[in-house]
Write a protein that holds these residues in place. Sequence first.
Motif, PDB file in Angstrom:
ATOM      1  N   THR A  40       2.601  31.737  34.511  1.00  0.00           N
ATOM      2  CA  THR A  40       1.211  32.004  34.116  1.00  0.00           C
ATOM      3  C   THR A  40       0.342  30.923  34.777  1.00  0.00           C
ATOM      4  O   THR A  40       0.863  29.882  35.217  1.00  0.00           O
ATOM      5  N   GLN A  46       4.527  23.508  36.070  1.00  0.00           N
ATOM      6  CA  GLN A  46       5.973  23.652  35.856  1.00  0.00           C
ATOM      7  C   GLN A  46       6.594  24.495  36.991  1.00  0.00           C
ATOM      8  O   GLN A  46       7.679  24.189  37.498  1.00  0.00           O
ATOM      9  N   LEU A 159       6.498  24.109  24.133  1.00  0.00           N
ATOM     10  CA  LEU A 159       5.947  25.307  23.486  1.00  0.00           C
ATOM     11  C   LEU A 159       5.368  24.886  22.133  1.00  0.00           C
ATOM     12  O   LEU A 159       6.093  24.366  21.277  1.00  0.00           O
TER      13      LEU A 159
HETATM   14  N1  NDP Z   1      10.765  43.784  28.412  1.00  0.00           N
HETATM   15  C1  NDP Z   1      11.294  43.173  27.384  1.00  0.00           C
HETATM   16  O1  NDP Z   1      12.481  43.282  27.124  1.00  0.00           O
HETATM   17  C2  NDP Z   1      10.416  42.340  26.538  1.00  0.00           C
HETATM   18  C3  NDP Z   1       9.110  42.185  26.884  1.00  0.00           C
HETATM   19  N2  NDP Z   1       8.306  41.387  26.147  1.00  0.00           N
HETATM   20  C4  NDP Z   1       6.926  41.265  26.600  1.00  0.00           C
HETATM   21  O2  NDP Z   1       6.655  39.875  26.848  1.00  0.00           O
HETATM   22  C5  NDP Z   1       5.378  39.537  26.381  1.00  0.00           C
HETATM   23  C6  NDP Z   1       5.498  38.566  25.225  1.00  0.00           C
HETATM   24  O3  NDP Z   1       6.325  37.492  25.557  1.00  0.00           O
HETATM   25  P1  NDP Z   1       5.944  36.041  25.054  1.00  0.00           P
HETATM   26  O4  NDP Z   1       7.004  35.150  25.547  1.00  0.00           O
HETATM   27  O5  NDP Z   1       5.634  36.077  23.625  1.00  0.00           O
HETATM   28  O6  NDP Z   1       4.549  35.849  25.784  1.00  0.00           O
HETATM   29  P2  NDP Z   1       4.014  34.894  26.964  1.00  0.00           P
HETATM   30  O7  NDP Z   1       4.935  34.872  28.096  1.00  0.00           O
HETATM   31  O8  NDP Z   1       2.634  35.380  27.204  1.00  0.00           O
HETATM   32  O9  NDP Z   1       4.017  33.477  26.300  1.00  0.00           O
HETATM   33  C7  NDP Z   1       3.424  33.301  25.032  1.00  0.00           C
HETATM   34  C8  NDP Z   1       2.706  32.010  24.963  1.00  0.00           C
HETATM   35  O10 NDP Z   1       3.635  30.960  25.161  1.00  0.00           O
HETATM   36  C9  NDP Z   1       3.033  29.973  25.978  1.00  0.00           C
HETATM   37  N3  NDP Z   1       4.064  29.245  26.717  1.00  0.00           N
HETATM   38  C10 NDP Z   1       5.101  29.755  27.384  1.00  0.00           C
HETATM   39  N4  NDP Z   1       5.831  28.780  27.914  1.00  0.00           N
HETATM   40  C11 NDP Z   1       5.219  27.619  27.592  1.00  0.00           C
HETATM   41  C12 NDP Z   1       5.494  26.264  27.852  1.00  0.00           C
HETATM   42  N5  NDP Z   1       6.540  25.886  28.583  1.00  0.00           N
HETATM   43  N6  NDP Z   1       4.656  25.315  27.345  1.00  0.00           N
HETATM   44  C13 NDP Z   1       3.573  25.694  26.652  1.00  0.00           C
HETATM   45  N7  NDP Z   1       3.257  26.956  26.365  1.00  0.00           N
HETATM   46  C14 NDP Z   1       4.082  27.920  26.833  1.00  0.00           C
HETATM   47  C15 NDP Z   1       2.134  30.740  26.890  1.00  0.00           C
HETATM   48  O11 NDP Z   1       1.100  29.880  27.277  1.00  0.00           O
HETATM   49  P3  NDP Z   1       0.325  30.068  28.650  1.00  0.00           P
HETATM   50  O12 NDP Z   1      -0.313  31.410  28.615  1.00  0.00           O
HETATM   51  O13 NDP Z   1      -0.640  28.952  28.525  1.00  0.00           O
HETATM   52  O14 NDP Z   1       1.305  29.917  29.729  1.00  0.00           O
HETATM   53  C16 NDP Z   1       1.641  31.862  26.030  1.00  0.00           C
HETATM   54  O15 NDP Z   1       0.437  31.512  25.383  1.00  0.00           O
HETATM   55  C17 NDP Z   1       4.738  40.841  25.932  1.00  0.00           C
HETATM   56  O16 NDP Z   1       4.037  41.395  27.002  1.00  0.00           O
HETATM   57  C18 NDP Z   1       5.930  41.676  25.553  1.00  0.00           C
HETATM   58  O17 NDP Z   1       5.652  43.050  25.549  1.00  0.00           O
HETATM   59  C19 NDP Z   1       8.763  40.699  25.052  1.00  0.00           C
HETATM   60  C20 NDP Z   1      10.062  40.832  24.663  1.00  0.00           C
HETATM   61  C21 NDP Z   1      11.004  41.653  25.377  1.00  0.00           C
END
Ligand code: NDP
Length: 358
Positions: A40, A46, A159
């Motif tokens: 992202t 990172q 996180l």
């Molecule tokens: N296809 C599949 O099998 C699956 C798909 N999904 C999909 O994945 C998405 C949800 O996944 P999820 O992981 O919750 O969402 P994200 O990948 O959007 O991460 C969620 C939050 O975590 C933060 N974050 C991640 N890594 C760090 C880090 N190292 N340090 C600080 N903050 C961090 C992100 O911040 P920042 O934005 O600032 O990086 C973001 O705000 C949805 O779109 C869902 O539909 C979910 C499960 C299974």
Amino acid sequence: MNEFVYNGQASRVVFGVGSLGYLEREIELLSARRALVLSTPEQKAQAQMVADRLGSKAAGVFPKAAMHVPIETAREARDEARRLGADCAVAIGGGSTTGLGKAIAMESGLPILAIPTTYAGSEMTPIYGITEDGLKKTGKDLRVLPRTVIYDPELSVGLPVGLSITSGMNAIAHAAEGLYAQDGNPIMSLMAEEGIRALARALPAIRRRSDDIDARSDALYGAWLCGTVLGNVGMALHHKLCHTLGGSFGLPHAEVHTVVLPQAIRFNADAVPEAMERIERGLGTEGGISAAAGLFDLARMNGAPVSLRDIGMKASDLDRATEIAVSKPYWNPREVDVRARAAIRQLLQDAFEGTRPP
Ligand SMILES: NC(=O)C1=CN([C@@H]2O[C@H](COP(=O)(O)OP(=O)(O)OC[C@H]3O[C@@H](n4cnc5c(N)ncnc54)[C@H](OP(=O)(O)O)[C@@H]3O)[C@@H](O)[C@H]2O)C=CC1
Ligand SMILES: O=C(O)/C=C\C(=O)CC(=O)O
């Protein structure tokens, strides 16, 4: 024991504190020479660190992953991978970043190496999702299953605690529904119960101290198990409700899972008593507190939201959400059709108000 089919899915997991150190070896094992690193925008540093570690084996960094994989981002990432001659995608981050890797792999067949930093579990599934014109399309394709997953607990220490708890509840939701899946099997049930156990142990410890590396390891181990369950068996009412609330009303993914899970489990409880016992064993509440109440308590005691009202849902949208949820239901152990409309409406009302299940 009932009849079942078990399909092993081939992916390699490298787990442990400091395991990012094996990245170069793992890239070589994929026979890759030029990896495009995805993240992202906020996690660009990172991703750059990963690219620096890869040196000449890095094709570049594409730091534009976004929630639910907008088609425009997917197209741009595919073009960039082609332009840079990438033969592998390294996705470091949560489900959004892994999802972008999957969008590239789906079109080009590039292998994905995933380095998860949340507990969503996408790295263990062949499920992809892409959003076009406001509509999210999901499907299954083995080409998008990451070939290698590096689980390094050190990378999830950053996180934030709130996200750690809701993301952990998102993982538990996969395991809970896997325990009553129509195509479930004993191996997935073992993984599901153990995944719930690991996360139920880890989340309170992370709340107490976010850099507790043992707790971060436990949580990532749980996320791996729960993600594997999601990737192997079908999900039911709970996931349907979350996809409805996330997709049609824009509610945040992990939070919506956290709020809905206790209510969906309560709805299904009488239909699947064995699954409830396993959830309670995983949570460590057996013989006292129901699975639904145990999940509610796990969220609330760790500071997570428990009501839809608190995460942006409008009371006036509950009727429409009910209609969408009952119109094309996923298979569920307790039937969900138009005759269940009143019960689903009540479930959503309880979720809206944050009512603790009995
Ligand atoms: N296809 C599949 O099998 C699956 C798909 N999904 C999909 O994945 C998405 C949800 O996944 P999820 O992981 O919750 O969402 P994200 O990948 O959007 O991460 C969620 C939050 O975590 C933060 N974050 C991640 N890594 C760090 C880090 N190292 N340090 C600080 N903050 C961090 C992100 O911040 P920042 O934005 O600032 O990086 C973001 O705000 C949805 O779109 C869902 O539909 C979910 C499960 C299974
Ligand atoms: O919507 C997707 O991208 C695919 C599956 C999930 O998001 C699973 C979940 O609801 O956590």
